[in-house]
Scaffold this motif. Structure first.
Motif, PDB file in Angstrom:
ATOM      1  N   PHE A  29       0.830  -1.208   0.000  1.00 16.37           N
ATOM      2  CA  PHE A  29       0.000   0.000   0.000  1.00 16.37           C
ATOM      3  C   PHE A  29       0.864   1.257   0.000  1.00 16.37           C
ATOM      4  O   PHE A  29       0.583   2.219  -0.711  1.00 16.37           O
ATOM      5  CB  PHE A  29      -0.925  -0.018   1.222  1.00 16.37           C
ATOM      6  CG  PHE A  29      -1.759   1.218   1.351  1.00 16.37           C
ATOM      7  CD1 PHE A  29      -2.839   1.432   0.507  1.00 16.37           C
ATOM      8  CD2 PHE A  29      -1.465   2.181   2.298  1.00 16.37           C
ATOM      9  CE1 PHE A  29      -3.605   2.572   0.618  1.00 16.37           C
ATOM     10  CE2 PHE A  29      -2.225   3.333   2.411  1.00 16.37           C
ATOM     11  CZ  PHE A  29      -3.300   3.522   1.574  1.00 16.37           C
ATOM     12  N   VAL A  30       1.924   1.253   0.795  1.00 14.54           N
ATOM     13  CA  VAL A  30       2.802   2.424   0.877  1.00 14.54           C
ATOM     14  C   VAL A  30       3.437   2.706  -0.479  1.00 14.54           C
ATOM     15  O   VAL A  30       3.532   3.869  -0.907  1.00 14.54           O
ATOM     16  CB  VAL A  30       3.886   2.196   1.952  1.00 14.54           C
ATOM     17  CG1 VAL A  30       4.861   3.344   1.997  1.00 14.54           C
ATOM     18  CG2 VAL A  30       3.246   1.977   3.309  1.00 14.54           C
ATOM     19  N   ASP A  31       3.847   1.655  -1.180  1.00 16.79           N
ATOM     20  CA  ASP A  31       4.452   1.849  -2.496  1.00 16.79           C
ATOM     21  C   ASP A  31       3.443   2.369  -3.509  1.00 16.79           C
ATOM     22  O   ASP A  31       3.765   3.224  -4.338  1.00 16.79           O
ATOM     23  CB  ASP A  31       5.053   0.538  -2.999  1.00 16.79           C
ATOM     24  CG  ASP A  31       6.232   0.088  -2.157  1.00 16.79           C
ATOM     25  OD1 ASP A  31       6.895   0.958  -1.575  1.00 16.79           O
ATOM     26  OD2 ASP A  31       6.472  -1.131  -2.085  1.00 16.79           O
ATOM     27  N   ARG A  32       2.200   1.874  -3.445  1.00 17.89           N
ATOM     28  CA  ARG A  32       1.167   2.377  -4.358  1.00 17.89           C
ATOM     29  C   ARG A  32       0.860   3.833  -4.109  1.00 17.89           C
ATOM     30  O   ARG A  32       0.705   4.625  -5.043  1.00 17.89           O
ATOM     31  CB  ARG A  32      -0.098   1.532  -4.228  1.00 17.89           C
ATOM     32  CG  ARG A  32       0.049   0.164  -4.879  1.00 17.89           C
ATOM     33  CD  ARG A  32      -1.210  -0.621  -4.761  1.00 17.89           C
ATOM     34  NE  ARG A  32      -1.307  -1.074  -3.371  1.00 17.89           N
ATOM     35  CZ  ARG A  32      -2.405  -1.500  -2.786  1.00 17.89           C
ATOM     36  NH1 ARG A  32      -3.528  -1.545  -3.448  1.00 17.89           N
ATOM     37  NH2 ARG A  32      -2.399  -1.897  -1.538  1.00 17.89           N
ATOM     38  N   VAL A  33       0.797   4.241  -2.842  1.00 18.30           N
ATOM     39  CA  VAL A  33       0.544   5.656  -2.512  1.00 18.30           C
ATOM     40  C   VAL A  33       1.710   6.510  -2.993  1.00 18.30           C
ATOM     41  O   VAL A  33       1.509   7.588  -3.567  1.00 18.30           O
ATOM     42  CB  VAL A  33       0.314   5.821  -0.995  1.00 18.30           C
ATOM     43  CG1 VAL A  33       0.324   7.278  -0.598  1.00 18.30           C
ATOM     44  CG2 VAL A  33      -0.988   5.163  -0.586  1.00 18.30           C
ATOM     45  N   ALA A  34       2.935   6.037  -2.788  1.00 20.99           N
ATOM     46  CA  ALA A  34       4.102   6.798  -3.235  1.00 20.99           C
ATOM     47  C   ALA A  34       4.113   6.955  -4.754  1.00 20.99           C
ATOM     48  O   ALA A  34       4.448   8.028  -5.270  1.00 20.99           O
ATOM     49  CB  ALA A  34       5.379   6.105  -2.769  1.00 20.99           C
TER      50      ALA A  34
END
Length: 93
Positions: A29-34
């Motif tokens: 999720f963090v990578d998708r948001v970034a």
């Protein structure tokens, strides 16, 4: 350089379950948001720049543009005067 102490295995590793064989792992999720924030910043940085001041390149001295601008002002004032009457300005005492 070290030498392995046991012989290589002839057995193949077990295959993953049939359900996961055709799927790719999902990104965190963090990578998708970034990635979305990065895309938004990239698009924001490539937006066209709005002009800050009007283009006055046609009003160079000696081209007759000054006279045309003054004529346009006089025409606009005459149209305003004809429609609404003469403007009244406060007088300095």
């Amino acid at each position: 350089m070290s030498v392995p102490t046991h012989p290589p295995s002839l057995e193949r590793p077990t295959a993953p379950p049939q359900i996961l064989r055709g799927r790719a792992p999902r990104t965190r999720f963090v990578d998708r948001v970034a990635m979305r924030v990065g895309l938004a910043l990239l698009l924001w940085g490539t937006r066209p720049v709005a002009p800050v001041a009007p283009d006055v390149s046609g009003y160079r001295p000696g081209t007759g543009a000054r006279d045309a601008a003054l004529r346009d002002i006089d025409t606009a004032l005459a149209a305003h005067r004809a429609r609404f009457g003469a403007p009244t300005f406060p007088t300095a005492r």
